[in-house]
Design a protein around this motif. Structure first.
Motif, short mmCIF file in Angstrom:
data_model
loop_
_atom_site.label_atom_id
_atom_site.label_comp_id
_atom_site.label_asym_id
_atom_site.label_seq_id
_atom_site.Cartn_x
_atom_site.Cartn_y
_atom_site.Cartn_z
N ASN A 53 0.83 -1.21 0.00
CA ASN A 53 0.00 0.00 0.00
C ASN A 53 0.87 1.25 0.00
OD1 ASN A 53 -2.52 -1.29 -0.05
ND2 ASN A 53 -2.50 -1.59 2.17
N ARG A 54 1.99 1.19 0.69
CA ARG A 54 2.91 2.33 0.70
C ARG A 54 3.45 2.60 -0.71
NH1 ARG A 54 7.07 0.89 4.65
NH2 ARG A 54 8.79 1.05 3.17
N LEU A 55 3.75 1.53 -1.42
CA LEU A 55 4.25 1.68 -2.78
C LEU A 55 3.18 2.24 -3.71
CD1 LEU A 55 6.37 -1.59 -3.13
CD2 LEU A 55 7.24 0.76 -3.19
N ILE A 56 1.93 1.81 -3.49
CA ILE A 56 0.82 2.36 -4.29
C ILE A 56 0.70 3.87 -4.04
CG2 ILE A 56 -1.68 2.40 -4.61
CD1 ILE A 56 -1.69 -0.62 -4.03
N ASP A 57 0.73 4.26 -2.78
CA ASP A 57 0.60 5.67 -2.42
C ASP A 57 1.72 6.51 -3.02
OD1 ASP A 57 -1.66 5.02 -1.00
OD2 ASP A 57 -0.64 4.96 0.96
N ALA A 58 2.90 5.91 -3.15
CA ALA A 58 4.06 6.65 -3.68
C ALA A 58 4.13 6.59 -5.20
CB ALA A 58 5.34 6.07 -3.08
N GLY A 59 3.20 5.87 -5.83
CA GLY A 59 3.19 5.79 -7.28
C GLY A 59 4.08 4.72 -7.87
N PHE A 60 4.58 3.82 -7.03
CA PHE A 60 5.47 2.76 -7.53
C PHE A 60 4.73 1.43 -7.76
CE2 PHE A 60 8.63 5.44 -5.26
CZ PHE A 60 9.44 5.74 -6.36
N ALA A 61 3.44 1.40 -7.48
CA ALA A 61 2.66 0.18 -7.67
C ALA A 61 1.21 0.55 -7.95
CB ALA A 61 2.75 -0.72 -6.43
N TYR A 62 0.44 -0.39 -8.45
CA TYR A 62 -0.95 -0.11 -8.78
C TYR A 62 -1.78 -1.39 -8.73
CZ TYR A 62 0.47 -1.84 -13.43
OH TYR A 62 0.96 -2.61 -14.46
N ARG A 63 -3.09 -1.18 -8.59
CA ARG A 63 -4.02 -2.30 -8.57
C ARG A 63 -4.43 -2.64 -10.00
NH1 ARG A 63 -5.30 1.13 -4.39
NH2 ARG A 63 -5.00 0.23 -2.30
N CYS A 64 -4.47 -3.95 -10.27
CA CYS A 64 -4.81 -4.44 -11.60
C CYS A 64 -6.01 -5.37 -11.50
CB CYS A 64 -3.62 -5.17 -12.22
SG CYS A 64 -3.97 -6.02 -13.77
N THR A 65 -7.06 -5.08 -12.27
CA THR A 65 -8.30 -5.87 -12.20
C THR A 65 -8.49 -6.75 -13.43
OG1 THR A 65 -9.50 -3.97 -13.14
CG2 THR A 65 -9.46 -4.19 -10.72
N CYS A 66 -7.48 -6.87 -14.26
CA CYS A 66 -7.62 -7.69 -15.46
C CYS A 66 -7.92 -9.14 -15.08
CB CYS A 66 -6.34 -7.63 -16.29
SG CYS A 66 -6.02 -6.02 -17.03
N THR A 67 -8.87 -9.74 -15.80
CA THR A 67 -9.23 -11.13 -15.52
C THR A 67 -8.22 -12.08 -16.16
OG1 THR A 67 -10.58 -11.34 -17.52
CG2 THR A 67 -11.66 -10.48 -15.53
N ARG A 68 -8.31 -13.33 -15.78
CA ARG A 68 -7.41 -14.34 -16.35
C ARG A 68 -7.56 -14.41 -17.88
NH1 ARG A 68 -4.92 -18.56 -13.91
NH2 ARG A 68 -6.16 -18.24 -12.01
N GLU A 69 -8.81 -14.34 -18.35
CA GLU A 69 -9.05 -14.41 -19.78
C GLU A 69 -8.47 -13.18 -20.50
OE1 GLU A 69 -11.53 -17.00 -17.57
OE2 GLU A 69 -11.36 -14.82 -17.42
N GLU A 70 -8.63 -12.02 -19.88
CA GLU A 70 -8.07 -10.80 -20.47
C GLU A 70 -6.55 -10.86 -20.53
OE1 GLU A 70 -11.47 -7.51 -19.21
OE2 GLU A 70 -9.86 -8.03 -17.80
N LEU A 71 -5.96 -11.39 -19.47
CA LEU A 71 -4.49 -11.49 -19.42
C LEU A 71 -3.96 -12.43 -20.50
CD1 LEU A 71 -3.90 -11.58 -15.57
CD2 LEU A 71 -3.30 -9.72 -17.13
N GLU A 72 -4.66 -13.54 -20.71
CA GLU A 72 -4.24 -14.48 -21.75
C GLU A 72 -4.29 -13.82 -23.12
OE1 GLU A 72 -2.90 -17.49 -21.58
OE2 GLU A 72 -2.87 -17.22 -19.40
N ALA A 73 -5.35 -13.07 -23.38
CA ALA A 73 -5.47 -12.37 -24.66
C ALA A 73 -4.38 -11.32 -24.82
CB ALA A 73 -6.86 -11.72 -24.77
N ILE A 74 -4.06 -10.63 -23.72
CA ILE A 74 -3.00 -9.61 -23.75
C ILE A 74 -1.65 -10.25 -24.07
CG2 ILE A 74 -1.66 -8.04 -22.30
CD1 ILE A 74 -4.30 -7.33 -20.86
#
Length: 465
Positions: free
Chosen positions: A87-108
């Protein structure tokens, strides 16, 4: 700063040879420089980690003699720490939440491989700034897009990679547990690790971890990536410490002496005591070239170690093998002497009990080929004469036994082998034993006399010449 190293296995099965060598390299380096060797259990994989496997790690390290210096660290006890750091890394801009599904990730991945040649994430969620209420998500590290990642490896030398080749790797899974890449950095900083010594297959991980160190403001440790061990992946399952200990009957001295040489050398010396290894081991002597695992060479190294181990320690090693056969010899001069003569021909611990049945039990039968060659009617008078002289012998020592046989050879005007070999078959039932004087002494006066006479009876009933 004092050297602090760690061995950090996952408790998901037996300890294979790669892990065993990693533990040994870390332990030897710590002991060589007067540093600290730590143990961390990376048990965040809830499905695969087991208490039984943790015990296997303990048992394997203790058997190898690799003692750790502080309390064991379990990653599963530190889940709140990883979440807070993420959470500290998210607040500092070094990390982020990703909601991509398994199917979306495979297509990517399919699309990215076609466009860039690499199966990696396209950073779809990187700039969305999603909050904790975004639904099921992972937390990814925001890897720098430009620049270089470089470090000086203590074994492999200068390592360089472009940041654009790296992925926005997952730090926290959807179930709230950390991934390896993330947890090791947080833990190594907490444990004040100064040197990370591990296999060369972790080099690519190092670039991701260095980015994490920089984002967190931590000073990275020095890295040393040991060469691969070839010849293991082709086997049915990776051989474990437990396999070589129990099924193969190796000594810890033999196994450790062998695996340390898979990537490390000290001049032309091949056989080392643990004290010699501690004194000699240095990371600068670890090679870049891969080592080849060779069971024949391993057996030879173990054979050499068997000849050097103190007899009292060797007795501790082999007693369980005797007890499995229903034999309970007492430690003492007789047992130590028996071990001393047998180890000259032994390769594994199991050889001791396999090659000494005639020292404990009566002979049920003679080897057919040996009996046919050596137990002949012409030998009956000689064997009876030997029985008589041994029965009357005052002091039962190997020297006195040698004197009896030498005198008889002189009287018969024959070479020792002409008498010793028939006597050997008569006393042991086989053609191969330790030296004849040692064999006779170990069998003892009463059984020697009895077996010599029994052999003449067998000759009378079976020899047709």
């Amino acid at each position: 700063m004092s050297v602090r190293v760690r061995f950090a296995p996952s408790p998901t099965g037996f300890m294979h040879m790669g892990n065993a060598r990693t533990a040994l390299f870390n332990w030897l380096y710590a002991r060589h420089v007067g540093g600290t060797f730590l143990l961390r259990i990376e048990d965040t994989d809830r499905e695969r980690s087991t208490k039984e496997a943790v015990q296997v790690i303990y048992d394997s390290l203790k058997w190898m003699g690799l003692d750790w210096d502080e309390d064991v660290i379990f990653q599963s006890d530190r889940l709140d720490v990883y979440r807070d750091v993420a959470n500290r890394l998210i607040d500092a801009g070094f990390a982020y939440r990703c909601t991509c599904t398994r199917e979306e990730l495979e297509a990517i991945k399919v699309r990215m491989e076609a466009e860039t040649g690499q199966k990696r994430y396209d950073r779809t969620c990187r700039d969305k700034k999603q909050g904790p209420d975004c639904g099921e998500h992972v937390i990814r590290f925001a890897t720098p897009i430009t620049g270089e990642s470089a470090f000086e490896d203590l074994i492999q030398g200068s390592i360089l990679k472009q940041q654009e080749e790296l992925d926005d790797f997952i730090m926290m899974r959807t179930d709230g547990t950390p991934t390896y890449q993330f947890a090791v950095v947080v833990d190594d900083e907490k444990m004040r690790i100064t040197h990370v010594i591990r296999g060369v297959d972790h080099i690519d991980n190092t670039h991701d971890q260095l980015n994490l160190y920089r984002a967190l403001g931590f000073t990275p440790p020095q890295f040393a990536h040991a060469p691969r061990i070839l010849g293991l992946s082709k086997r049915k399952g990776s051989p474990s410490v437990e396999y070589y200990r129990q099924a193969m009957g190796l000594t810890r001295e033999g196994l450790l002496n062998y695996i340390v040489r898979l990537g490390w050398s000290h001049g032309d010396q091949e056989i080392f005591s643990m004290e010699e290894l501690i004194a000699a081991f240095d990371l600068k002597d670890v090679n870049r070239a891969s080592g080849n695992f060779d069971d024949v060479k391993l057996a030879w190294v173990n054979e050499q170690q068997l000849r050097k181990i103190p007899l009292e320690l060797l007795a501790d090693y082999v007693l369980p093998y005797f007890q499995e056969k229903g034999l309970n010899p007492e430690k003492g001069p007789w047992f130590y002497r028996m071990l001393d003569v047998i180890r000259l021909r032994a390769t594994h611990l199991g050889d001791f009990v396999d090659r000494c049945d005639y020292f404990f039990n009566d002979i049920k039968e003679y080897e057919e080929k040996a009996a046919k060659k050596h137990l002949k009617s012409a030998m009956t008078p000689v064997l009876l004469e030997l029985a008589d002289r041994f029965e009357k012998l005052g002091e039962w020592t190997e020297e006195a036994i040698a004197a009896v046989m030498t005198r008889l050879c002189e009287e018969k005007d024959t070479k020792l082998g002409k008498i010793a070999q028939p006597a050997r078959v008569a006393l042991s039932g086989c053609a191969m034993t330790p030296g004849i004087y040692e064999t006779i002494w170990l069998i003892g006066r009463e059984r020697t006399v009895s077996r010599l006479k029994a052999a003449t009876q067998w000759i009378a009933e079976n020899d047709q010449t």
